[in-house]
Write a protein that holds these residues in place. Sequence first.
Motif, mmCIF file in Angstrom:
data_model
loop_
_atom_site.group_PDB
_atom_site.id
_atom_site.type_symbol
_atom_site.label_atom_id
_atom_site.label_comp_id
_atom_site.label_asym_id
_atom_site.label_seq_id
_atom_site.Cartn_x
_atom_site.Cartn_y
_atom_site.Cartn_z
ATOM 1 N N PRO A 32 -8.606 2.099 -1.163
ATOM 2 C CA PRO A 32 -9.609 3.160 -1.278
ATOM 3 C C PRO A 32 -10.610 3.108 -0.120
ATOM 4 O O PRO A 32 -10.974 2.028 0.355
ATOM 5 C CB PRO A 32 -10.295 2.859 -2.612
ATOM 6 N N HIS A 64 -7.888 7.428 0.171
ATOM 7 C CA HIS A 64 -7.302 6.153 0.552
ATOM 8 C C HIS A 64 -6.973 6.109 2.049
ATOM 9 O O HIS A 64 -6.766 7.141 2.697
ATOM 10 C CB HIS A 64 -6.012 5.878 -0.244
ATOM 11 N N TYR A 90 -4.959 -3.476 -5.227
ATOM 12 C CA TYR A 90 -4.274 -2.494 -4.384
ATOM 13 C C TYR A 90 -3.052 -3.102 -3.700
ATOM 14 O O TYR A 90 -2.074 -2.408 -3.433
ATOM 15 C CB TYR A 90 -5.257 -1.930 -3.362
#
Length: 436
Positions: A32, A64, A90
């Motif tokens: 992000p 992102h 992530y």
Amino acid sequence: MHLQLPSSLKGMTKLDRDQFTQVVTVPFVNVPVECIQTAKWKNALLTLHLFKNVRDLDPTSKTHKQVLFDPDVIKSKEDVINAVPSITKYAEESFDFTPITLTYANYSIEQVIKAILPDDLGKDKPINTGSGYSLIGHIAHFNLKDAVLPYKHIIAQVVLDKLSNVKTVVNKLHEIDSVYRNFELEIIAGEPNTIVKCRESKATFQFDFAKVYWNPRLSTERERIVNILHRDDFIFDVFAGVGPFVVPAAMLGCTVYGNDINPESVKWMTVNLKANHSKKSRNEYHVFNLDGREFLRTIAFPRIESYQQEVKGDDEKKWCLSSNKIVILMNLPDIALTFLDVVSEWLSSSIDGSEQWILPVHIHCYTFSKADNREEDIRTRLKSILPNVNDNQITCRFVRQVAPNKDMMCVRIVLFDNKKNEEENPTKRFKQDSSE
């Protein structure tokens, strides 16, 4: 990232930029946008010349970014989690590998030259293989050895490609002339223009690099000397060149006497003194084109004696200048030490009332030494030239390494100092320049 470039590049003498194009696979994680600035990436990111290691996922994504990692460091999802724990979530979701295309633009000067030159160059004896150069204004200056000369044009082209401020690339042909302190050079690429402008010590300098001496690797030493000067000091530079010492000294408010035997240096020293002149500094400067010994005998010593007598006879000046000094600079390391015989002659002559002089004389003389004990070597040589100077009047310090077993040193000789010797700005720290 260690890049393995094609072996077909070895020995290239005409630059073919397309041969540097290759596709490599590197790891990535989609992160992000708000996490990019806060994550602690350490040394995990992919770092290449003119390459973005954080890029858009696609033109439509605003939430992102794709973060690319160094494949030599990150080989698995676990490596990412260990290196950057804050993006564990992530990494779990998006860790993968992607191909990227690298081109000539993504390699540094050093990487390109190393890829082109044969591996056996410099094996027997270390040489400048082309990645070592000096920047003087718009000029990149090389000192290439014979073994590298077949590749000089391609090396020069790489430098022009990679450094936008460089317009001319030159190579030194011979040793420095001991009289005029310049050397013959050849222009191997770019514009045939050797008149440069550069900045140092808050001053602007202009000169013809092909006709005068200028070494940017001495900027730290020049700054050191300028920082020990006070307003109203008297500066006598025996080998002043284009003025790297006297110009900032004049700007500081010192009275300066710059001398050089090379008329071209004197021409540019005058230009630089005028260009940097400020009425606010009340600076006074004088320029001479004399042999160093003649300058000391006919200009420096008579003026020094005159200043001493003038200050001694004026109580107001005596008080105002009591913290000032006279500085003699002798930066011609090959032979400057031998010019001190003139100082010995002067000290042996009858100098009326010198023991009562207000202004101490500080001589900064530069020399080279290859001895195991550099300071002992210099002091031994000085004893035969200056028998009338005591050991406690002499200090030596390292300036820079100019060859594997050759150092440039500065010897300071303090004369007529009836006060405690002034320390050279002990609170300041200067890095030692060990580059060739």
